[in-house]
Every structure is written in structure tokens, then in C-alpha cells.
Scaffold this motif. Sequence first.
Motif, mmCIF file in Angstrom:
data_model
loop_
_atom_site.group_PDB
_atom_site.id
_atom_site.type_symbol
_atom_site.label_atom_id
_atom_site.label_comp_id
_atom_site.label_asym_id
_atom_site.label_seq_id
_atom_site.Cartn_x
_atom_site.Cartn_y
_atom_site.Cartn_z
ATOM 1 N N SER A 136 0.830 -1.203 0.000
ATOM 2 C CA SER A 136 0.000 0.000 0.000
ATOM 3 C C SER A 136 0.865 1.254 0.000
ATOM 4 C CB SER A 136 -0.922 -0.007 1.221
ATOM 5 O OG SER A 136 -1.777 -1.129 1.192
ATOM 6 N N HIS A 137 1.959 1.219 0.741
ATOM 7 C CA HIS A 137 2.863 2.374 0.776
ATOM 8 C C HIS A 137 3.556 2.564 -0.568
ATOM 9 C CE1 HIS A 137 6.247 4.953 1.912
ATOM 10 N NE2 HIS A 137 7.055 4.047 1.383
ATOM 11 N N TYR A 138 4.006 1.484 -1.173
ATOM 12 C CA TYR A 138 4.852 1.557 -2.363
ATOM 13 C C TYR A 138 4.065 1.970 -3.611
ATOM 14 C CZ TYR A 138 8.943 0.252 -5.196
ATOM 15 O OH TYR A 138 10.048 0.271 -6.026
ATOM 16 N N VAL A 139 2.842 1.471 -3.748
ATOM 17 C CA VAL A 139 2.071 1.737 -4.976
ATOM 18 C C VAL A 139 0.690 2.307 -4.668
ATOM 19 C CG1 VAL A 139 3.281 -0.064 -6.236
ATOM 20 C CG2 VAL A 139 1.141 -0.617 -5.081
ATOM 21 N N GLY A 140 0.455 2.759 -3.428
ATOM 22 C CA GLY A 140 -0.873 3.225 -3.047
ATOM 23 C C GLY A 140 -1.386 4.386 -3.865
ATOM 24 N N ASP A 141 -0.481 5.292 -4.307
ATOM 25 C CA ASP A 141 -0.916 6.434 -5.107
ATOM 26 C C ASP A 141 -1.560 6.001 -6.418
ATOM 27 O OD1 ASP A 141 0.080 7.994 -3.153
ATOM 28 O OD2 ASP A 141 1.767 8.804 -4.271
ATOM 29 N N ILE A 142 -1.121 4.863 -6.936
ATOM 30 C CA ILE A 142 -1.631 4.380 -8.224
ATOM 31 C C ILE A 142 -2.789 3.424 -8.004
ATOM 32 C CG2 ILE A 142 -0.989 3.301 -10.415
ATOM 33 C CD1 ILE A 142 1.996 3.842 -9.335
ATOM 34 N N TRP A 192 -13.490 -0.629 -12.732
ATOM 35 C CA TRP A 192 -12.457 0.037 -11.939
ATOM 36 C C TRP A 192 -11.633 -0.951 -11.124
ATOM 37 C CZ3 TRP A 192 -10.862 4.554 -13.211
ATOM 38 C CH2 TRP A 192 -11.730 5.451 -13.832
ATOM 39 N N ILE A 193 -12.262 -2.007 -10.633
ATOM 40 C CA ILE A 193 -11.506 -3.035 -9.920
ATOM 41 C C ILE A 193 -10.500 -3.696 -10.857
ATOM 42 C CG2 ILE A 193 -11.679 -5.271 -8.773
ATOM 43 C CD1 ILE A 193 -12.606 -2.989 -7.036
ATOM 44 N N LEU A 194 -10.913 -3.962 -12.082
ATOM 45 C CA LEU A 194 -10.027 -4.641 -13.029
ATOM 46 C C LEU A 194 -8.975 -3.696 -13.602
ATOM 47 C CD1 LEU A 194 -12.682 -6.925 -14.699
ATOM 48 C CD2 LEU A 194 -10.770 -7.638 -13.263
ATOM 49 N N ILE A 195 -9.241 -2.392 -13.602
ATOM 50 C CA ILE A 195 -8.188 -1.439 -13.959
ATOM 51 C C ILE A 195 -7.074 -1.513 -12.913
ATOM 52 C CG2 ILE A 195 -7.635 1.029 -14.025
ATOM 53 C CD1 ILE A 195 -10.300 1.449 -15.488
ATOM 54 N N ALA A 196 -7.470 -1.584 -11.644
ATOM 55 C CA ALA A 196 -6.466 -1.713 -10.575
ATOM 56 C C ALA A 196 -5.709 -3.023 -10.704
ATOM 57 C CB ALA A 196 -7.141 -1.610 -9.212
ATOM 58 N N ASN A 197 -6.435 -4.115 -10.931
ATOM 59 C CA ASN A 197 -5.775 -5.419 -11.061
ATOM 60 C C ASN A 197 -4.941 -5.503 -12.321
ATOM 61 O OD1 ASN A 197 -6.074 -8.482 -12.210
ATOM 62 N ND2 ASN A 197 -5.802 -8.440 -9.987
ATOM 63 N N VAL A 237 2.265 8.012 -10.166
ATOM 64 C CA VAL A 237 1.575 8.114 -11.454
ATOM 65 C C VAL A 237 2.258 9.157 -12.331
ATOM 66 C CG1 VAL A 237 -0.588 8.688 -12.611
ATOM 67 C CG2 VAL A 237 -0.629 7.442 -10.458
ATOM 68 N N THR A 238 2.499 8.785 -13.579
ATOM 69 C CA THR A 238 2.982 9.740 -14.577
ATOM 70 C C THR A 238 1.927 10.022 -15.642
ATOM 71 O OG1 THR A 238 3.988 7.927 -15.854
ATOM 72 C CG2 THR A 238 5.394 9.057 -14.243
ATOM 73 N N SER A 239 1.024 9.057 -15.866
ATOM 74 C CA SER A 239 -0.051 9.242 -16.842
ATOM 75 C C SER A 239 -1.248 8.401 -16.421
ATOM 76 C CB SER A 239 0.407 8.834 -18.250
ATOM 77 O OG SER A 239 -0.688 8.852 -19.151
ATOM 78 N N PHE A 240 -2.271 9.057 -15.886
ATOM 79 C CA PHE A 240 -3.451 8.315 -15.459
ATOM 80 C C PHE A 240 -4.197 7.735 -16.655
ATOM 81 C CE2 PHE A 240 -7.851 7.894 -13.885
ATOM 82 C CZ PHE A 240 -7.595 7.028 -12.832
#
Length: 518
Positions: A87-93, A145-150, A170-173
Amino acid sequence: MTSLDVVSLSRLQFGLTALYHFLFVPLTLGLSILLGVMESVYVMTGRAIWKEMTKFWGLLFGINFAMGVATGITMEFQFGMNWAYYSHYVGDIFGAPLAIEGLMAFFLEATFIGLFFFGWEKLSALQHLTVTWLVALGSNISALWILIANGWMQYPVGAEFNPATMRMEVTSFMEVLFNPVAQAKFVHTVSAGYVTGSMFVLSISAYYLLKGRHVEFAKRSMTVAASFGLASALSVVVLGDESGYTAGENQKMKIAAIEAMWETEPAPASFTLFGFPNLEKHTTEYEVKIPWVLGLIATRSQDKEVPGIKELVAQAEQRIKNGLVAYDALEKLRADPSSVTEKARLDATAADLGHALLLKKIRPDVRNATPEEIAQAAWSTVPAVSPLFWSFRFMVGLGFYFIALFAVAFVLASKRRLDRYRLFLWAALLSLPLPWIAAELGWIVAEVGRQPWVIEGVLPTFLAVSNLSAANVWTTLIGFVVFYSTLAVVDVFLMVKTAKAGPQAPRTEPTVRLAAAE
């Protein structure tokens, strides 16, 4: 206990809760669309039986929806509880799609499902139909949205590592949103859900016909399920091919493991229909192959080879060596943030930093890794071959079975002979659990095939866990097992009781046309 025990227990806990939660997701997706179809027919024809069909299948949908919500919430808690470093490492994305799912999709779905159940006498026919389709829309947007995350976990695009914060950012959402892996997974998963919903309706309706109860209700329900199910089953196969292509482009090791393909397959690559993987000898025995098929699936061509496990391990070994350069540069850059030389070294090799982290499972001072340890880390990139090999083949076999069953149902419905063949009705009834089995097998292929990565090529799974004791994880694991088992008993009891009771007899009421409903 060692840290490996904590990792294994955390993986087991998340795997069990995810598999259980995914029992409810496909049925929610499938039934929501079928409800929209049934109520649309009611609004267009005004025939009361279609309204009763919508109400009855909607009641079963509501039970399933409630269970899905209860199991889904506990899953999200685990990201902070068991997977804190992830969560810390990739939580922003990773957190952004989940937040949007809650704000955009879940609230839409949860709000209108209340109107669906309690608005029959308060809304016009057209207004209630709109509510039903909004529930279906919310269900499908939620899955998106769940599958975008996965999908980002499978193919991390639109993000890069920031050495100043030691996190992925994130560099490009837009790249995250339109990730080709996520889009392929979405259309494939929702189609599988539509098959599940169709089979659910088909099987329970077959039970009514076998018992000679609710005959007209069952025939109409089966007709809708047969048509929608056939289209969905065909879509699953076609869209599954797209998932295979994206995996062939971006997750080559997953494809090689699914095929138990130790050596590189020259063009035109053949698909292994059957065989027995030998993990000790790194071979597959008694193979039965279909020429050209793998080349079409994985490369969309007949002139490109498909790399095997051994070649991909060699590539991983080279990436680990490059990653060690990035790791060394990162350590020196943290000591001297103004170093232009180390910044340049890191930029040139940052894409392989995650591979160097694989060595941390072997030794903490990875910069002193021996060639043997590098080779060991490279082989750790091979996921569990046998479970992937067999899960994929059973899943595909079930997919073709669904096409055949729904095709027969469609033909019988067209000829108005659904109640004539008891053998078919028994086949439809006994097929009830098969879509769930296929869906769980698909989940295993997707998630086990990504190992040893929690984020493909970026973060190894064993580094993503929280700093917990094994005893703590055991406590929560046992708690979840007890809680989920209780929910399972309640769900099965309510579903069986409702299905056995069947629909209420249609009340005598005048035909309601769309114009009158206005």
C-alpha cells in the motif's frame, strides 16, 4: 516462525477471501443485465409474467449482492492490514481506481438497488426500468475500476519509481485507465459473469420444468437465459483470446508456464492440448499439440517464435544483473542526492530494479550476490507450472461446454421444446456450479501466473507484506474463515429456500402498456 511464514499466510488469507468474494461477483454481473432485459420486455409488452420474473430473479440478485458487499469490504481492509508495504509503495496508483470505484460505481449501484426493490409501486414502469438498468450499469462500472487496478498489477504502465520518495508514482493516469491488459480483463471477466448469470437462470428454470412447476415462467426465463448465455459464452472465448494476446505481449512467463513450455517454441508455435508437466526434468511428457494455435493466440502471427521458460529465465538473470546496477546507483544516490552520475545510472537501469529485489529473499546485501544466487533468483520468476497448466485447460474445456449447452438450449427454445427433453433439463440443472468453477480457475490462472510478483516486474510479493507476526495473521485468517463460512451457510440457505419456493403467482391485473405507464 520466519518471515516466509507470514508471507505464505498473508497470501493464503487474501487468496481465500478473494476466491470466496469472486463467487458473488460473476452472478451479480450476469443477473443485473438479465433483470434489465426481463423488465424491458415487461415495459414493452405489459405482460405481468415478465414483471414477476424480474421480481423473482431480482430477489435472488439481492441476496447475492448483499453477500458480495460483505465479502468485498473485508478484502479491502487487508491492503492496510496484511500488505502495508504494498500500500505504501504503490498506493498512489492502486488506490485511485479503488476510490473511484467506491465513489462512482458502488454508490450508484447501492443507491438504486433500494429503489429497485421498494420502488415498484412508487415509480412508473419506465422510471423503474431506468433504475434497473442503472443498477446493472453500476455493477459493470464497479467491475471496470476493480479490473483497472488489477490490470495495473499485471502490467504496470503510466507510473515510474521516484528515488526521492522511494515509491511508485503516477505519470499518466490515462495510461493506467486504458491499460490494454485491464481492458482485455474487463471484457473477458464481465462476459464470464454473463455466462454465470445465464446458467443460474437456466439451471433453476430447468429444475422447475423437471418438477412440473411454474412452467410458463420457467420457459420464458430459459429462453432469455439461452439467448443471452449463448452470446456471452461465444464472447468469453473470443475475448479470452484477446487476454491471451496481451499476456503474450506483456507476460511471456505466464504464457510459457500455462503451456508448460520449457523450450522456446519456433514459429508457427503449436498449442499443447494435453500433456503431463515434469517439473524435475523440465519437460512435458505425452504431449498432444495443435499446430499454429499458440502462435495465433500469443503473437497474432505465424512467423514469430514464443519464448520458453528456460529462455525467459536467462532473460530474467540478465535483468537481475542490470537491476543490481540500479540498486547500487540508488543506494549511492540516497547518500548523495546531487550525484548526476548516479542519477544517470539509475535512469538507465531503473526498469530492472524490481528484479534485483528478488535477491532479498536469498540475502539482504543483494549487491554481494553470487552468480549462483542470481541464477536462483532468476528461476524464482517461474510460477507454479502444474496448477497453471491444468487450470487453464479445465477452464477452456468448460468454456466450450457452455457454448454447446447454450446452443442446444437456444435451439430448443426456438422450437418451443424446452420441456420435451428431460436429459437436457438434467444436464442444465447439474451444470449450475460449472461457471463458478471456470471463474475461479480463471482467477487462479491470472493471479498465480503473476507470481512471484505482486506488481509484475516491480515489486516481489514477499516484500509487500506488513510487519506482522505469524500469530497475528493466523488469528485474522481463522476469523475470516469462520466469518466467511457463516456467510456461506446463510447464503446457501437463503438461495435454496427462495429458489425452491419459486415465484409468486402473477396477480390479476390489466395489461400495462408503455403509454399507460407514462
